[in-house]
Design a protein around this motif. Sequence first.
Motif, short mmCIF file in Angstrom:
data_model
loop_
_atom_site.label_atom_id
_atom_site.label_comp_id
_atom_site.label_asym_id
_atom_site.label_seq_id
_atom_site.Cartn_x
_atom_site.Cartn_y
_atom_site.Cartn_z
N GLU A 1 -1.56 -11.93 12.53
CA GLU A 1 -1.38 -10.73 13.35
C GLU A 1 -0.33 -9.87 12.68
O GLU A 1 0.79 -10.33 12.44
N MET A 2 -0.70 -8.63 12.38
CA MET A 2 0.19 -7.73 11.65
C MET A 2 0.54 -6.55 12.54
O MET A 2 -0.36 -5.84 13.01
N ASN A 3 1.82 -6.35 12.77
CA ASN A 3 2.30 -5.24 13.59
C ASN A 3 3.23 -4.35 12.78
O ASN A 3 3.72 -4.74 11.72
N SER A 4 3.48 -3.17 13.30
CA SER A 4 4.38 -2.21 12.65
C SER A 4 4.02 -2.05 11.18
O SER A 4 4.89 -2.10 10.29
N LEU A 5 2.77 -1.85 10.93
CA LEU A 5 2.29 -1.79 9.55
C LEU A 5 2.84 -0.57 8.82
O LEU A 5 3.02 0.51 9.41
N LYS A 6 3.09 -0.77 7.53
CA LYS A 6 3.64 0.28 6.68
C LYS A 6 2.66 0.55 5.53
O LYS A 6 1.87 -0.33 5.17
N PRO A 7 2.73 1.72 4.93
CA PRO A 7 1.85 2.00 3.78
C PRO A 7 1.98 0.95 2.68
O PRO A 7 0.99 0.63 2.01
N GLU A 8 3.17 0.40 2.51
CA GLU A 8 3.36 -0.61 1.46
C GLU A 8 2.71 -1.95 1.79
O GLU A 8 2.71 -2.86 0.98
N ASP A 9 2.16 -2.09 3.00
CA ASP A 9 1.39 -3.28 3.34
C ASP A 9 -0.05 -3.18 2.85
O ASP A 9 -0.82 -4.15 2.97
N THR A 10 -0.41 -2.02 2.34
CA THR A 10 -1.76 -1.85 1.81
C THR A 10 -2.02 -2.83 0.67
O THR A 10 -1.26 -2.88 -0.30
N ALA A 11 -3.06 -3.61 0.81
CA ALA A 11 -3.37 -4.65 -0.17
C ALA A 11 -4.65 -5.35 0.22
O ALA A 11 -5.17 -5.16 1.32
N THR A 12 -5.13 -6.18 -0.69
CA THR A 12 -6.19 -7.12 -0.34
C THR A 12 -5.52 -8.41 0.09
O THR A 12 -4.65 -8.93 -0.62
N TYR A 13 -5.90 -8.91 1.24
CA TYR A 13 -5.27 -10.09 1.83
C TYR A 13 -6.17 -11.30 1.66
O TYR A 13 -7.39 -11.23 1.89
N TYR A 14 -5.55 -12.40 1.27
CA TYR A 14 -6.27 -13.64 1.01
C TYR A 14 -5.63 -14.78 1.78
O TYR A 14 -4.43 -14.76 2.09
N CYS A 15 -6.41 -15.81 2.02
CA CYS A 15 -5.87 -17.05 2.56
C CYS A 15 -6.44 -18.20 1.73
O CYS A 15 -7.52 -18.08 1.14
N LYS A 16 -5.70 -19.27 1.68
CA LYS A 16 -6.21 -20.47 1.03
C LYS A 16 -5.39 -21.66 1.47
O LYS A 16 -4.26 -21.52 1.94
N ARG A 17 -5.95 -22.82 1.29
CA ARG A 17 -5.22 -24.04 1.58
C ARG A 17 -4.10 -24.19 0.56
O ARG A 17 -4.32 -24.01 -0.64
#
Length: 113
Positions: free
Chosen positions: A81-97
């Motif tokens: 859950e991402m709140n108070s998002l900023k332009p610098e949060d722009t990215a491709t988001y990944y998850c992994k074990r």
Amino acid sequence: QVQFVESGGGLVQPGGSLGLSCVASETIPGDYGVGWYRQAPGKAREWIASSWTGGATAYEDSVEGRFTVARDNAKNTVYLEMNSLKPEDTATYYCKRIGSSSWGQGTQVTVSS
């Protein structure tokens, strides 16, 4: 090898919120950690958060207090859950074990007005 699939990305205005999901392809026995990472254009991939089966979490300083990791072990799903998002949060988001070298396709998050 267990695969994780990310979803939930999109375009959001600065100050807005967005929720990402990370679903494992199968149930993983025992205690294990799942990490969230992101890669902005022209930058290296970076770790931002982790979640362990027992409930422990950890956050990178730039997202602490704004991002929250939660998980539903019964659904093999970890959320970001991402709140108070900023332009610098722009990215491709990944998850992994944690400990795995297998990366998914990621989900794009764009923070822009």
